[in-house]
Design a protein around this motif. Structure first.
Motif, mmCIF file in Angstrom:
data_model
loop_
_atom_site.group_PDB
_atom_site.id
_atom_site.type_symbol
_atom_site.label_atom_id
_atom_site.label_comp_id
_atom_site.label_asym_id
_atom_site.label_seq_id
_atom_site.Cartn_x
_atom_site.Cartn_y
_atom_site.Cartn_z
ATOM 1 N N ARG A 48 -5.602 38.201 -16.453
ATOM 2 C CA ARG A 48 -4.358 37.438 -16.621
ATOM 3 C C ARG A 48 -4.218 36.373 -15.543
ATOM 4 N N GLU A 49 -4.518 36.739 -14.294
ATOM 5 C CA GLU A 49 -4.404 35.775 -13.195
ATOM 6 C C GLU A 49 -5.369 34.610 -13.370
ATOM 7 N N HIS A 50 -6.604 34.900 -13.780
ATOM 8 C CA HIS A 50 -7.567 33.813 -14.001
ATOM 9 C C HIS A 50 -7.106 32.914 -15.137
ATOM 10 N N HIS A 51 -6.656 33.530 -16.217
ATOM 11 C CA HIS A 51 -6.187 32.745 -17.361
ATOM 12 C C HIS A 51 -5.010 31.859 -16.961
ATOM 13 N N ASP A 52 -4.060 32.413 -16.189
ATOM 14 C CA ASP A 52 -2.908 31.622 -15.751
ATOM 15 C C ASP A 52 -3.343 30.458 -14.865
ATOM 16 N N ASP A 53 -4.305 30.684 -13.978
ATOM 17 C CA ASP A 53 -4.824 29.604 -13.129
ATOM 18 C C ASP A 53 -5.454 28.504 -13.984
ATOM 19 N N LEU A 54 -6.247 28.916 -14.954
ATOM 20 C CA LEU A 54 -6.904 27.954 -15.836
ATOM 21 C C LEU A 54 -5.882 27.158 -16.643
ATOM 22 N N MET A 55 -4.883 27.838 -17.198
ATOM 23 C CA MET A 55 -3.864 27.147 -17.981
ATOM 24 C C MET A 55 -3.045 26.194 -17.109
ATOM 25 N N ARG A 56 -2.773 26.595 -15.874
ATOM 26 C CA ARG A 56 -2.042 25.718 -14.949
ATOM 27 C C ARG A 56 -2.848 24.441 -14.703
ATOM 28 N N GLU A 57 -4.148 24.591 -14.502
ATOM 29 C CA GLU A 57 -4.982 23.409 -14.287
ATOM 30 C C GLU A 57 -5.009 22.513 -15.521
ATOM 31 N N ALA A 72 -13.972 11.599 -17.477
ATOM 32 C CA ALA A 72 -14.047 13.023 -17.809
ATOM 33 C C ALA A 72 -14.846 13.173 -19.100
ATOM 34 N N PRO A 73 -15.643 14.229 -19.210
ATOM 35 C CA PRO A 73 -16.391 14.457 -20.451
ATOM 36 C C PRO A 73 -15.438 14.550 -21.644
ATOM 37 N N ALA A 74 -15.878 14.027 -22.777
ATOM 38 C CA ALA A 74 -15.034 13.978 -23.972
ATOM 39 C C ALA A 74 -14.523 15.366 -24.361
ATOM 40 N N ARG A 75 -15.378 16.378 -24.296
ATOM 41 C CA ARG A 75 -14.933 17.715 -24.696
ATOM 42 C C ARG A 75 -13.907 18.272 -23.712
ATOM 43 N N LEU A 76 -14.011 17.936 -22.431
ATOM 44 C CA LEU A 76 -12.999 18.371 -21.471
ATOM 45 C C LEU A 76 -11.661 17.719 -21.805
ATOM 46 N N VAL A 77 -11.692 16.454 -22.193
ATOM 47 C CA VAL A 77 -10.466 15.760 -22.589
ATOM 48 C C VAL A 77 -9.834 16.476 -23.785
ATOM 49 N N GLU A 78 -10.673 16.887 -24.751
ATOM 50 C CA GLU A 78 -10.166 17.609 -25.919
ATOM 51 C C GLU A 78 -9.575 18.959 -25.514
ATOM 52 N N LEU A 79 -10.236 19.667 -24.608
ATOM 53 C CA LEU A 79 -9.716 20.957 -24.157
ATOM 54 C C LEU A 79 -8.389 20.796 -23.423
ATOM 55 N N VAL A 80 -8.261 19.730 -22.648
ATOM 56 C CA VAL A 80 -6.991 19.469 -21.972
ATOM 57 C C VAL A 80 -5.899 19.260 -23.005
ATOM 58 N N GLU A 81 -6.214 18.543 -24.089
ATOM 59 C CA GLU A 81 -5.223 18.339 -25.147
ATOM 60 C C GLU A 81 -4.864 19.666 -25.808
ATOM 61 N N ILE A 82 -5.868 20.473 -26.106
ATOM 62 C CA ILE A 82 -5.614 21.734 -26.807
ATOM 63 C C ILE A 82 -4.911 22.733 -25.896
ATOM 64 N N LEU A 83 -5.489 22.984 -24.720
ATOM 65 C CA LEU A 83 -4.965 24.035 -23.845
ATOM 66 C C LEU A 83 -3.861 23.543 -22.917
ATOM 67 N N GLY A 84 -3.884 22.279 -22.562
ATOM 68 C CA GLY A 84 -2.879 21.755 -21.645
ATOM 69 C C GLY A 84 -1.640 21.233 -22.325
ATOM 70 N N GLN A 85 -1.753 20.948 -23.622
ATOM 71 C CA GLN A 85 -0.585 20.447 -24.344
ATOM 72 C C GLN A 85 -0.184 21.393 -25.468
ATOM 73 N N ARG A 86 -1.081 21.630 -26.424
ATOM 74 C CA ARG A 86 -0.718 22.447 -27.590
ATOM 75 C C ARG A 86 -0.340 23.873 -27.189
ATOM 76 N N TYR A 87 -1.124 24.492 -26.291
ATOM 77 C CA TYR A 87 -0.855 25.867 -25.890
ATOM 78 C C TYR A 87 -0.202 25.953 -24.511
ATOM 79 N N ALA A 88 0.350 24.861 -24.030
ATOM 80 C CA ALA A 88 0.900 24.840 -22.673
ATOM 81 C C ALA A 88 2.201 25.618 -22.542
ATOM 82 N N ALA A 89 2.966 25.690 -23.591
ATOM 83 C CA ALA A 89 4.257 26.377 -23.497
ATOM 84 C C ALA A 89 4.043 27.860 -23.229
ATOM 85 N N ALA A 90 4.851 28.378 -22.359
ATOM 86 C CA ALA A 90 4.784 29.813 -22.094
ATOM 87 C C ALA A 90 5.182 30.557 -23.353
ATOM 88 N N ALA A 91 4.576 31.682 -23.556
ATOM 89 C CA ALA A 91 4.908 32.511 -24.703
ATOM 90 C C ALA A 91 5.085 33.937 -24.235
#
Length: 180
Positions: A48-57, A72-91
């Motif tokens: 959980r702590e690692h996942h939270d650190d990764l999501m925070r980044e 930044a590599p194109a796939r990293l940009v896509e991951l930032v969009e997916i994980l940093g925006q779409r799944y960014a909200a706390a649940a």
């Protein structure tokens, strides 16, 4: 924690947290009872702590904006969009269950959840996203350190259990270390 009356999933949070599908149109209200047997409390905490650190980044990178301008590599940009925006909200997730197990000094617990069959797609997507994130951590393209081997193995077991049980298979207990 088996043998207790189960609260409805929405009241106690999904073990898949922000990744749980919320499209009720794809289900008829049916759920699959998933049991994580022998879930190691200390390894779960480290995961959980690692996942939270990764999501925070990922959230911080999403807020920073134009990553392409920083090469930044194109796939990293896509991951930032997916994980940093779409799944960014706390649940809602099962933090209270983890905290109670830690407070009681338990090494392992059995965790039970009722999950919609549509969650199998979310599990597969999460597995893919985590594997790609691991690669970026290992290549030092993120500040978050790579998951330690036991945390990675736990993550695979955790997702395997959801996928397998959603496909009708019996639970398989965790057989790895109890500490990270």
């Amino acid at each position: 924690m088996t043998g207790e009356e189960r609260a409805p999933q929405e009241e106690r949070g999904s073990p898949l947290g922000r990744y749980e599908p919320h499209d009720d149109a794809t289900t008829d209200g049916a759920t699959v009872h998933v049991v994580l047997r022998g879930l190691p409390v200390q390894v779960w905490l480290a995961s959980r702590e690692h996942h939270d650190d990764l999501m925070r980044e990922y959230r911080l990178l999403a807020l920073a904006g134009d990553l392409e301008a920083h090469h930044a590599p194109a796939r990293l940009v896509e991951l930032v969009e997916i994980l940093g925006q779409r799944y960014a909200a706390a649940a809602s997730r099962r933090d209270e269950e983890l905290e109670a197990a830690l407070a009681a000094g338990l090494a392992v617990i059995d965790q039970e959840s009722d999950v919609t069959p549509a969650a199998v797609g979310a599990v597969r997507e999460l597995r893919r996203l985590m594997a790609e994130s691991d690669r970026f951590c290992e290549e030092a393209q993120l500040l978050t350190l790579p998951r330690p081997p036991v945390v990675r193995d736990f993550g695979e077991w955790f997702l395997d259990e959801f996928e397998r049980q959603l496909e009708g298979h019996a639970p398989t207990p965790w057989d790895g270390p109890l500490t990270p």
